[in-house]
Design an enzyme around this catalytic site. Sequence first.
Site, PDB file in Angstrom:
ATOM      1  N   HIS A   3       0.788  -1.281   0.306  1.00  0.00           N
ATOM      2  CA  HIS A   3      -0.186  -0.302  -0.257  1.00  0.00           C
ATOM      3  C   HIS A   3       0.658   1.430  -0.198  1.00  0.00           C
ATOM      4  CE1 HIS A   3      -3.638   2.242   1.741  1.00  0.00           C
ATOM      5  NE2 HIS A   3      -2.547   2.953   1.418  1.00  0.00           N
ATOM      6  N   ARG A  42      -8.627  13.834   2.163  1.00  0.00           N
ATOM      7  CA  ARG A  42      -8.233  15.314   4.096  1.00  0.00           C
ATOM      8  C   ARG A  42      -6.348  14.963   3.850  1.00  0.00           C
ATOM      9  NH1 ARG A  42      -8.010  10.188   5.940  1.00  0.00           N
ATOM     10  NH2 ARG A  42      -8.644   8.821   5.847  1.00  0.00           N
ATOM     11  N   ARG A  58       1.503   4.193  15.383  1.00  0.00           N
ATOM     12  CA  ARG A  58      -0.133   4.496  16.161  1.00  0.00           C
ATOM     13  C   ARG A  58       0.439   4.064  17.300  1.00  0.00           C
ATOM     14  NH1 ARG A  58      -3.989   5.036  11.426  1.00  0.00           N
ATOM     15  NH2 ARG A  58      -3.322   6.132   9.393  1.00  0.00           N
TER      16      ARG A  58
END
Lengths: 169, 506
Positions: free
Chosen positions: B210, B294, B339
């Site tokens: 990705h 965004r 994260r």
Amino acid sequence: MRYFTKQQGQKEAVPVDLEALGGERYKLTVNGVTYQVDALALEHGTMSMLVDGQSYSVEFEENGDEVGVLLRGQVSRFDVADERRLRLRAGTAGFSVEGKQLVTAPMPGKVVKVLVKVGDEVKEGQGLVVVEAMKMENELKSPKAGKVTELFAKEGTTVENNAKLVVVE
Amino acid sequence: MPKIRKVLVANRGEIAIRVMRTCKELGIATVAVYSEADRAALHVRTADQAIFVGPPPSRESYLVQQRILDAAKASGADAIHPGYGFLSENASFVRACEAAGITFIGPPASAMDAMGEKTRARANMIKAGVPVVPGTTEPIATEAEAREYAQKIGFPIMLKAAGGGGGKGMRRVEKLEDLESAWRSAKSEALNSFGNDAVYIEKYLEKPHHVEIQVFADTHGNVIHLNERECSAQRRHQKVVEETPSPILTPELRSKMGEVAVKAAKAVNYVGAGTVEFLVDVHRNFYFLEMNTRLQVEHPVTEWVTGLDLVALQIKVAEGEKLPLLQAPEPQGHSIEVRVYAEDPARNFMPSPGKITYLRVPGGPNVRDDSGVFPGYTVPNVYDPMISKLSVWAPTRREAIARAQRALSEYVVKGITTNIRYLRAILAHPEFVEGDYDTGFLGREHTTLQGVEDPKLSEMALLAGVVYAHQRDAKRAKTLPGAKAASSSDTGRVSAWRQSLRSRRR
């Protein structure tokens, strides 16, 4: 004093003998090896532990009978009980997955799906209840093969941490 | 367009604080909105003004357009920054802002319409000549229809929420038998997260990477890209670790993908920050996946290697300024973001909301922690489990990995369980270290990443656990009536060097 410890995923409890040498010093014997441990308890459940000149900064997290230990980036979870406590807990499920197993909510959330009913035969690892928390759905699985004898979970209701959901016997 | 003087941030958590930080640096006043669950949240205290918008569930507060607009009007905000999630990709909200005379810091509604709904985006991209992954161009109505289409294109397939992102409402289906339950959960998650249960099907590519390209466009027709981010370390289609540059991209492929991303943005007359996501297969073919209209969670890695403040750039573009650079800057050094989630990897990533009793945040050179939490803060049960983003920069990839490891070793969160140890296991994994990991990496290595245990450390942890239980029990016994006081006189048994250590400690 003799303690029994069981790490998550372990089948057998490991006995550990502890002798308090006074102050923060202890003699611990596990699997036939004896260690001299200098364990200075600090604020917020942290500990500075010195063993054979090695320095370990340890953080603890308590969750019911279980102690989570964070040491050099590795987390280990132990169920620790001394002989007296172990006797008190005999018959309950603390040290085995035999007998009656109560499945509780591991966090506050909402029951979005109940996958079993009373009387159902379930396999180990089979989904029992789906609880949604923090926008994710989590399937709670049966800790053992057996029969669903009690069901507390109801679809659409919110549950608190440790709320009783299902009993598998 | 007039200068922006006051920004309402229609979001919560780390991103709200991130946006407010830049606003402060630019001399722009800030307004927070908060739900009942967020009265004590840090974004409320970071802002100059704060307005209550409703009950804890986001559908009754952060997602209610009228409440956000009323808050903007009441506070006199002349612009709204939506952060990511919530209303950030909602075209009707953008139109409502325009109608109310409030600047929306983001792309125009038309670009969102073209890219927001994933199925429409695919159709638009096919028209613009951008390569796409095989799949349906329309949402699927029934499970029976899904079944039929899945069999036609062959398993594995992906079910995806048409209005979604962030891994919600997304399921990989290996075989026909699994379709029914995946269909049900994808739809219910999609409805809960986006208020829209439309789901479509895509062919699942084997071992894809990705890789996404950050694009930026101004109102003068200039569109540039700011290089790529490698986001293949995903769990349940939720990104966990991101880095830039991507270890698999050559400068040629970077420029080719960058060109296509710019073309995609131009095709929909894009303005502001956006990200074009691609899947890159084993032969280095790349396919358009979707466009995020965004600012993204992982924007800090791009900021580290370009030296740009993307939020500042968004604001300037919204004010009508021209982009300060008209070609992609060469990436400088290497950046990694991890994260930190309030979840327990050892228990199938069960969410772990609750009170943070102790917090020690990493520091040191080139370490950045974007977080919305503080000691004493209770992580609510109703929002995403991400509590912080730790990002680092270093001259090379190897050094960046070492720095991320070092920073994570300093990170201590107590009271709730986090995935910090899991993140360290990822960074230490040979596939990650070699830069040879695809989107299946975390799923495939699930057990290894759980169980990398050093037996010596396990033994030390066992000793510590027993001592802890002993000290705890002794303390409890002392507080019981009639308890025998524990002996504290042991000086005779303590060696001289230990005694000297003790006195130094005191």
